[in-house]
Enzyme design. Structure first.
Site, PDB file in Angstrom:
ATOM      1  N   ASP A  82     -27.167 -33.286-104.410  1.00 28.50           N
ATOM      2  CA  ASP A  82     -27.500 -31.991-103.740  1.00 28.50           C
ATOM      3  C   ASP A  82     -28.402 -32.080-102.296  1.00 28.50           C
ATOM      4  O   ASP A  82     -29.046 -33.166-102.451  1.00 28.50           O
ATOM      5  CB  ASP A  82     -27.877 -30.995-104.573  1.00 28.50           C
ATOM      6  CG  ASP A  82     -29.100 -31.310-105.274  1.00 28.50           C
ATOM      7  OD1 ASP A  82     -29.275 -32.757-105.650  1.00 28.50           O
ATOM      8  OD2 ASP A  82     -30.236 -30.323-105.503  1.00 28.50           O
ATOM      9  N   GLU A 149     -30.804 -31.994-108.021  1.00 25.53           N
ATOM     10  CA  GLU A 149     -32.334 -32.386-108.024  1.00 25.53           C
ATOM     11  C   GLU A 149     -33.308 -31.431-107.420  1.00 25.53           C
ATOM     12  O   GLU A 149     -34.375 -31.363-107.736  1.00 25.53           O
ATOM     13  CB  GLU A 149     -32.413 -33.626-107.293  1.00 25.53           C
ATOM     14  CG  GLU A 149     -33.678 -34.631-107.337  1.00 25.53           C
ATOM     15  CD  GLU A 149     -34.250 -34.326-106.406  1.00 25.53           C
ATOM     16  OE1 GLU A 149     -35.622 -34.853-106.300  1.00 25.53           O
ATOM     17  OE2 GLU A 149     -33.991 -33.592-105.360  1.00 25.53           O
TER      18      GLU A 149
END
Length: 490
Positions: A82, A149
């Site tokens: 991400d 994350e």
């Protein structure tokens, strides 16, 4: 490949930029990584590699050793899928649908009006490039790509024992070439909820006005917290608390920031003001801009503060609620709380007031506490609990994650340091970073795994100014290939 990425494809090392261009073409903000994850899985399947998803959605790909390297220790290359979705107010971009418009700007690659996603897209691209290559010597290899994350480390929290065989992990989420990281800060989220009361009716004789404080640089709440950048939420609360005109304004709502781990660049308040006080309000805005430019002008070059007429049918807060909201925001600690005594120049403990929102019956404030030591984190939690008690607010702490304790005796750290010195004639800087890396969480299921983190030079992550240095990507790639060739035997 679409036209916007053609200039990236001319850069070296080509395999890394090829994969990074593909990554940019898939929307992948936190919690919206699935399309990119499926693209990566299809790539691994096409290469005949072993690929699995764990229970939370992390992608784990395994590649056999190259000929002659079968007796080496197994290495896990790690990155997160991400990216942080931040854009300028005047940029039309939907992070869940639109590709990142990356382009070459001199010695850097950046994006048009948004975060670039080099954090951690370049690291992920390098991991994929190693999987794709047939000419890079390496032992048994695993690539761990975690989800979410940036918004909670969901993938790292959910990683279980048994998926990885690696004894060494190379995290690619660092942002300064020439530095090796052997430790990082832990953190915890704090969510304030302050009940508010509203007046019985909107004061019809008053004009609704939107105050907008914009143009700040923002940035990463760990990496950039010590750089003196303004926090838009704090600066707007300060104006509404201390300016002489503030006592005559009726606050309807206040908001700012979009992520608890990004320094907020913009903040807004809707207020009711009488027509006779409009000139005084404008004068106060002008004076405050002068003050901010005097205080922050060396760092913040484009501060903007304005008022605009708006339509608003919502009643203003009561005087007591307005005072409490502003007092809570104004008194909440923000920024660097303590520098480390053990590691010169590194922040030990900090807090970022990242997001403020107003609902009909409450104001919410989201903060992120970071600390290299658990006692520092606990101290800030205690202060925030006390502040909530004084304000009559509820505060909920969640998402606590551990720091990554430095291990000066790390074998892979020494191997990397020696390889770096032999290649470049100088030692790399061995560092501890105030940002949160996933390595501390990986130590839970894999307590004996030897870890380091390194990467290319990325400036201004978590902000639309994000950019990655082209030459440093080449050095990072050279170092990644070099360390794989020097992994010791089992």
């Amino acid at each position: 490949m679409s036209q916007p990425y053609q200039d990236l494809l001319q850069l070296e090392p080509k395999p890394v930029w090829q994969f990074f261009s593909e990554i940019c073409s898939f929307p992948h903000p936190s919690k919206h990584e699935e399309a990119l994850a499926q693209h990566i899985i299809a790539f691994a399947n096409a290469k005949g590699l072993s690929v699995v998803r764990d229970k939370v959605g992390n992608v784990i790909i395994k590649k056999p050793a190259t000929v002659g390297m079968e007796d080496r220790q197994t290495v896990a290359l790690q990155a997160h899928i991400d990216m942080v979705p931040q854009k300028n107010d005047d940029t039309d971009h939907d992070f869940t649908k639109d590709p990142i418009r990356a382009y070459v700007d001199g010695e850097w690659v950046t994006a048009t009006g948004t975060t670039l996603g080099a954090d951690n897209g370049i690291g992920m691209a390098a991991c994929l490039a190693v999987l794709a290559a047939d000419d890079i010597p390496h032992g048994p290899l695993e690539v761990l790509l975690t989800i979410d994350e940036e918004a909670g480390m969901t993938g790292a929290f959910g990683l279980e024992a048994g998926y990885l065989d690696a004894t060494i992990l190379l995290n690619t989420d660092s942002e300064q070439e020439g530095e090796i990281y052997m430790g990082c800060a832990g953190g915890i989220d704090a969510a304030f909820k302050l009940p508010i009361q509203r007046q019985s009716a909107t004061a019809t004789q008053l004009q609704p006005v939107k105050l907008a404080l914009k143009g700040l640089r923002g940035g990463h709440s760990g990496v950039d917290i010590h750089t003196g950048r303004g926090n838009a939420n704090k600066l707007l609360a300060r104006f509404l608390t201390h300016s002489e005109i503030a006592a005559k304004l009726q606050l309807v709502s206040i908001s700012g920031g979009t992520l608890r781990n990004a320094i907020p660049r913009e903040a807004y308040a809707t207020v009711l003001v009488s027509s006779q006080d409009r000139d005084a309000l404008q004068a106060a805005i002008t004076d405050y801009l002068t003050t901010l430019n005097h205080e922050l002008g060396a760092v913040e070059k484009n501060i903007q503060f304005s008022q605009t007429d708006v339509t608003c049918d919502e009643p203003a807060m009561t005087c007591d609620s307005q005072r409490t909201v502003l007092a809570l925001m104004n008194s909440c600690i923000n920024g660097v709380i303590r520098m480390s005594d053990d590691i010169p120049g590194v922040v030990e403990t900090s807090l970022n007031m990242g997001v403020v929102t107003t609902a009909n019956d409450h104001v919410q404030m989201l903060c992120l506490v970071r600390s290299l030591i658990d006692s520092g984190r606990s101290d800030v939690v205690g202060m925030l609990n006390s502040l909530a008690h004084l304000a009559g607010a509820e505060v909920v702490f969640s998402g606590a994650y551990p720091g990554w304790k430095p291990d000066p005796e790390s074998k892979v750290l020494h191997i990397f340091r020696d390889m770096y010195e032999q290649t470049y004639g100088e030692k790399p800087h061995i560092m501890v970073i105030h940002a949160g890396l996933e390595c501390g969480l990986f130590k839970e299921p894999y307590p004996n795994m030897d870890m380091i983190s390194f990467g290319p030079t990325i400036k201004f992550p978590h902000s639309p100014e994000e950019k990655v240095n082209i030459a440093s990507v080449g050095l990072f790639w050279q170092q990644l290939c070099g360390i794989l060739a020097h992994i010791p035997r089992r």
